[in-house]
Structure formats: structure tokens, C-alpha cells
Design an enzyme around this catalytic site. Structure first.
Site, PDB file in Angstrom:
ATOM      1  N   CYS A   1      -6.272   4.821  -2.998  1.00 49.64           N
ATOM      2  CA  CYS A   1      -6.354   3.367  -2.794  1.00 49.64           C
ATOM      3  C   CYS A   1      -7.582   2.730  -3.443  1.00 49.64           C
ATOM      4  CB  CYS A   1      -6.355   3.052  -1.307  1.00 49.64           C
ATOM      5  SG  CYS A   1      -4.853   3.567  -0.442  1.00 49.64           S
TER       6      CYS A   1
ATOM      7  N   ASP B   1      -0.123   0.027  -5.027  1.00 50.21           N
ATOM      8  CA  ASP B   1      -1.411   0.459  -5.592  1.00 50.21           C
ATOM      9  C   ASP B   1      -1.337   1.881  -6.142  1.00 50.21           C
ATOM     10  OD1 ASP B   1      -1.243   1.654  -3.095  1.00 50.21           O
ATOM     11  OD2 ASP B   1      -3.292   1.164  -2.485  1.00 50.21           O
ATOM     12  N   HIS B   2      -0.280   2.615  -5.829  1.00 47.59           N
ATOM     13  CA  HIS B   2       0.029   3.934  -6.390  1.00 47.59           C
ATOM     14  C   HIS B   2       1.292   4.418  -5.699  1.00 47.59           C
ATOM     15  CE1 HIS B   2      -1.706   5.212  -2.613  1.00 47.59           C
ATOM     16  NE2 HIS B   2      -2.867   4.677  -2.958  1.00 47.59           N
TER      17      HIS B   2
ATOM     18  N   ASP C   1       0.833  -1.208   0.000  1.00 44.43           N
ATOM     19  CA  ASP C   1       0.000   0.000   0.000  1.00 44.43           C
ATOM     20  C   ASP C   1       0.866   1.257   0.000  1.00 44.43           C
ATOM     21  OD1 ASP C   1      -2.214   1.627   0.182  1.00 44.43           O
ATOM     22  OD2 ASP C   1      -3.088   0.573   1.879  1.00 44.43           O
ATOM     23  N   ASP C   2       0.608   2.171  -0.929  1.00 41.69           N
ATOM     24  CA  ASP C   2       1.292   3.481  -0.993  1.00 41.69           C
ATOM     25  C   ASP C   2       2.787   3.336  -1.279  1.00 41.69           C
ATOM     26  OD1 ASP C   2      -1.189   4.362  -0.226  1.00 41.69           O
ATOM     27  OD2 ASP C   2      -0.531   5.478   1.525  1.00 41.69           O
TER      28      ASP C   2
ATOM     29  N   HIS D   1      -9.791  -2.446  -1.706  1.00 40.42           N
ATOM     30  CA  HIS D   1      -9.937  -1.482  -0.622  1.00 40.42           C
ATOM     31  C   HIS D   1     -11.109  -1.939   0.233  1.00 40.42           C
ATOM     32  CE1 HIS D   1      -8.952   2.268   1.295  1.00 40.42           C
ATOM     33  NE2 HIS D   1     -10.237   2.567   1.377  1.00 40.42           N
TER      34      HIS D   1
END
Length: 556
Positions: free
Chosen positions: A121, A363-364, A76-77, A175
Site C-alpha cells: 500500500c 493500489d495493487h 484498497d487491495d 497511505h
């Protein structure tokens, strides 16, 4: 401070010391990118007495089975600040210490320039797992569930389920909560696993915290529990594979999402006096103010609230706290790397690696002070670019790096084809009633020709916070071009909305030349020398996005 790194070569069960390297003898970049480590050395390294688990995996020769298992790993992130991405690291910033991900990269197709479709997300994961863009899924925030607002779209794990696979979810794949109807039960054959929702972790107020081993023995970290459950699930699935079944196992780690929490031993990898700060702590020159949004996710943290920092445009958080936050974020990434290594070691131990496609993605991205930004929620390089690597047994064993521009909507058709399923058909222009299709492209041709041009641009978007509108962005080989435009709604008799993207009333534009400005420090949208490029990019952006989004069930 003098730090020694001891490299041990594992010979069976006996560790034999083959050399000692001192940090003081290496440049910062060499230490962080690990260029001094032989790519196939089996390592067990330590810093100041704290082990960094670095394991051997993906070593068995592949089988000839037509259908392969899938291990789908997410973080995540996650920024692209990994050793595998040094080739497209123009700023020569520090890379995080991730020996297991680097090892995976050495056996994978590494997509060095992969871009998400919306740097948040919920919308990003929905786009990845349906293979469709946010304007198709109608998911632009953390609140919408695509099956309710977009269509009954088949997801990546659901496609494997429909092809007879066992499908299992461990951790944050979709998510959670409203954005996925509680992890989209339709996608899975097995009970969904989420780590216990302990109040201890839910109520942490500061932006970061390092935990002692004693604390973690009493209240295990959620990502530790996710790794343990993934390993337990692999052991449970191994006999099923022996009986001819195949599996899709999705494993989603929670870190390095805020708050940055991790075992304190990882701080030893990042001595304070070696931490760097961004060279561009302010927004780009000629940056449109309406495109800026305050980093509320960080501002809401207790320790940040104590600082004299409002998060307004071009107000920096200060050098010392910038280094603290970056150090904590990097420690989280190394912690996740260790968990990935543990899972992959068990995959190998069970004999599953020889017939399992392994993908790893973020995810980004995430800004750590670059461009005057903290967090995601941007259409800029740091927000939209994230790691993507795919291991195919027998095809990527020697490692392949591709600088071709790709998108995260490409992952669905790529993983499906890599596993031996039928190709996913392309979506029609209106795919709201089409259950199975993709707006992406299979990336497997890049295995044979890593620099092949599969598409001429990657498209991202983000909502405006100060006006009703959207920012649409295209990243080409040389440029990033973004237009912030009004979106006007008309309510239909059936209580849906039609949205018109009013390109002719563009609020603001951004144009960055990555050939001369890879940090995106100067907006060239109004530079006369770039007007020819801007007109071409404007045309390309508008043709791709279109001008109307019909029958939306929620107001923008």
C-alpha cells in the site's frame, strides 16, 4: 438453490419490469461477467429481496471548458476480477458483480494491463501520487515518508492545488500515518477527512465478517461514511464550480483490504455452491524458495490462527476456507461498487459529470490462493496488476479497452493532461532535487489508438524478506522476468547510504511465458529453450533499473 434476477428499467421515477432472468438458465461466467445485461440499461436489480444499487451516471454531454474537475477514486487491495477485464481473463474465473464499475468502464478508457511499481500500500500509493518509482521515492515499506527520505516531490493533488484547484481528501488516498506525514497536508486545500477511528472496527480479530443492517445502523461501516462524506463534499463543491472554481476530489475506500467486512446482504450475490477455487493453489514449478514470504497479514487473524495452517510454502489453507475467504472478498468488492455508484449518481445529479474527469484504480492486486499465495507482497501477476480506468467527458463516452502494457506511474501525467493542465515534464536521471517531474508517460494517446505501444515493459519490485536484497521484475507483452539480487550498502560521511545492486550475484530468477502459461505456473528461467529470451529480458531489466542508488537516508 434457484435464484431469480429481476431486471427493472427505470423510466423517470417509475420502475417498469421488462424481464426476468433465472440464474439457472445462465452459465456461471455469464452471470458473473454480466454479459446478458445491455451495457446502457439503467438497472435496479435484486437478489433474494436484497437490492443491488445500480445507478445511471455520466450521461450528460460534456462542456468545452479547458480545465476540468477530477474525481479520483481508489480501492484498497483490488484485483482485476471485474467484468470489464474479461478480455484478459484467460483462466475464465468468476468475476465479481460490479454493475456500477462496469457502467463506468463502458464510458472510460480501460487499461486492461496496468501494473503497479511495488505491491504494497504505502510504496505503491507514494509511487502513483508522485509519478515516480520506488527507487526514486526511496519508499520500499510502510514506514517511509517520501518528503523525508526521497525529496520534496510534488504530488498529483498538490499539482492541481498549485494550479488554483480546490483539493480535498476523503478516506484512504495516501497511505496513512508515517508513510505520508498524516495524509500529506501539503497536497490539500481542504481539511482531510478520515472516518472516525472506532474501536469497534479497529479491533475486529477475524479475517472476515458480514454485518446485519441493524449492526451497521448502530455503527456505520467506514466505507459507508467515506461515500457519504464524498457526496457531502460534492454538494459543497458544486456552487464553487458555478463560480468558476475547479476541484480535485480524492476518495479512497478501505475495502477489500483485510479484514473483509461488508453488509451481509452481499453474500447473497455469491452462493457458496457457486464459489470457485484457484486451479493453481501451489507455487510455480521451479519457484525460488527465497522469493516466498508467509502471508502474515492473514495468519495474524484469529479465525486463521485456529486452523492447522502455518502459511509455509505449498501448504494450502484448504478448499472450504479458501471458498469462504474468496466469497467474503468478492462481497467486499460488490459493496465498494455500490458506494462508487452512489457517488457517481450525485456527480451526475449536480451537473458536474459533464466537466469532470473520473479515474478509478486499485493500489495493487491481491492473491486469493493463486500460486500458493495469499495477499499482496509479490512480483507476480496477481500482486502487481490492478484495475485502472479513466473517464474523459466527450472522449471516452462509448468505452475504450486497451491491452497495451502500462504502469501506475503513468497516472499522474495522464490525469493532469486530461484535466487540461500543462504537461508534467519527464524526470532527469537524478531527480532528487526536482520537485515536479514524472517517470511515467501520458496514456491519452491510447484513446485514439488503444493498441499503441507506449512502452515495451512495466517494471515492479519488492524487497526480499530472507536476505538483504530486492526483486526487480519486468512485464512485457509476452513475458514476466524477475531477478532477486543482493543490495549492498556503503555508509557515506554525511550519514547517508549508497546502495549497489549486485546483478552479477543474482540469487534467483523467474521467467513466465504468458503466451502459454498465463497463470504463471512454470518458471522457465533455467529452461534452455528460453535462454535467448532470458538474456534479452535480463539486459532490458538491468538497463532500466541501473546499478546504484545514491544518498539514501535510511538503511534498506
Amino acid at each position: 438453490m434457484r435464484i431469480s434476477k429481476v431486471i427493472k428499467l427505470l423510466w423517470g421515477t417509475t420502475a417498469v419490469v421488462i424481464g426476468v432472468l433465472t440464474y439457472s438458465s445462465l452459465t456461471t461466467l455469464e452471470r458473473r461477467s454480466k454479459k446478458f445485461l445491455p451495457p446502457d440499461t439503467e438497472l435496479n436489480t435484486g437478489v433474494d429481496g436484497f437490492p443491488i444499487k445500480f445507478v445511471n451516471f455520466l450521461s450528460e454531454p460534456p462542456t468545452r471548458d479547458s480545465h476540468k474537475n477530477v474525481l479520483f477514486l481508489m480501492s484498497d487491495d483490488l484485483r482485476v476480477q471485474l467484468g470489464a477485464y474479461d478480455r484478459h481473463n484467460p483462466r475464465r474465473i468468476l468475476t465479481t458483480i460490479t454493475p456500477n464499475l462496469d457502467r463506468l468502464a463502458n464510458r472510460s478508457l480501460v487499461l486492461e494491463r496496468a501494473y503497479v511499481q511495488l505491491s504494497m500500500c504505502g510504496p505503491s500509493r507514494t509511487s502513483i501520487l508522485t509519478g515516480r518509482r520506488p527507487d526514486t521515492t526511496r519508499v520500499w515499506s510502510q514506514k517511509e515518508y517520501w518528503r523525508k527520505v526521497g525529496g520534496n516531490f510534488t504530488t498529483l493533488p498538490q499539482y492541481f492545488k498549485e494550479n488554483g484547484y480546490i483539493t480535498a481528501n476523503v478516506g484512504k488516498v495516501f497511505h496513512p500515518r508515517k508513510a505520508s506525514g498524516k495524509d500529506d497536508p501539503m497536497s490539500w486545500t481542504e481539511p482531510i477527512y478520515q472516518p472516525p477511528d472506532k474501536k469497534f472496527w479497529r479491533t475486529l480479530a477475524d479475517s472476515w465478517r458480514a454485518f446485519t443492517e441493524k449492526e451497521l445502523s448502530e455503527t456505520p461501516h467506514p466505507d459507508q461514511l467515506i461515500a457519504e462524506e464524498a457526496i457531502r463534499k460534492l454538494r459543497e463543491l458544486a456552487p464553487e464550480v458555478q463560480r468558476g472554481r475547479r476541484f480535485f476530489l480524492g476518495v479512497g475506500f478501505l475495502k477489500p483490504h483485510l479484514p473483509f467486512t461488508f453488509p451481509e446482504r452481499f453474500l447473497n450475490l455469491y452462493p457458496p455452491d457457486e464459489m470457485d477455487v484457484p486451479r493453481n493453489p501451489y507455487v510455480p514449478q521451479h519457484y525460488p524458495e527465497l522469493a516466498y514470504n508467509r502471508p502474515t497479514e492473514l495468519l495474524n487473524r484469529r479465525d486463521i490462527a485456529r486452523l492447522d495452517w502455518s502459511g509455509e510454502m505449498n501448504e494450502t489453507i484448504g478448499t472450504q476456507y479458501t471458498m469462504k475467504l474468496r466469497r467474503a472478498y468478492f462481497s467486499c468488492v460488490s459493496f465498494v461498487d455500490e458506494k462508487v455508484g452512489e457517488i457517481l449518481a450525485v456527480l451526475d445529479e449536480l451537473g458536474l459529470a459533464k466537466n469532470t474527469v473520473v479515474s478509478f484504480i486499485g493500489d495493487h492486486g491481491w492473491h486469493l490462493g493463486e500460486n500458493g499465495r495469499w495477499g499482496k507482497h509479490t512480483n507476480m501477476e496477481e500482486g502487481t496488476r490492478s484495475p485502472m480506468m479513466i473517464h474523459l467527458p466527450g472522449r471516452t463516452q462509448h468505452g475504450i479497452s486497451s491491452g497495451s502494457i502500462v504502469e501506475f506511474v503513468d497516472l499522474f501525467p495522464t490525469v493532469a493532461e486530461a484535466a487540461g493542465l500543462d504537461g508534467v515534464p519527464p524526470c532527469p536521471k537524478d531527480s532528487s532535487t526536482t520537485q515536479l517531474c514524472t517517470e511515467g508517460t501520458s496514456l491519452l494517446p491510447l484513446i485514439e489508438d488503444p493498441e499503441a505501444i507506449l512502452k515495451h515493459g512495466a517494471y515492479s519490485q519488492h524487497r526480499l524478506y530472507r536476505n538483504t536484497g530486492m526483486g526487480y521484475s519486468v512485464r512485457t507483452d509476452r513475458f514476466r522476468y524477475t531477478e532477486w539480487v543482493p543490495v549492498e550498502s556503503t555508509r557515506n560521511q554525511n550519514r547517508t547510504y549508497d546502495y549497489e545492486i549486485v546483478w552479477d550475484r543474482c540469487y534467483a530468477a523467474e521467467l513466465y511465458d504468458h503466451r502459454t502459461d498465463p497463470e504463471e505456473n512454470v518458471n522457465r528461467a533455467h529452461d534452455r529453450k528460453y535462454q535467448g529470451f532470458r538474456e534479452e529480458l535480463k539486459k532490458r531489466l538491468r538497463e532500466k533499473i541501473g546499478s546504484v542508488i545514491k544518498n539514501v537516508v535510511i538503511p534498506l
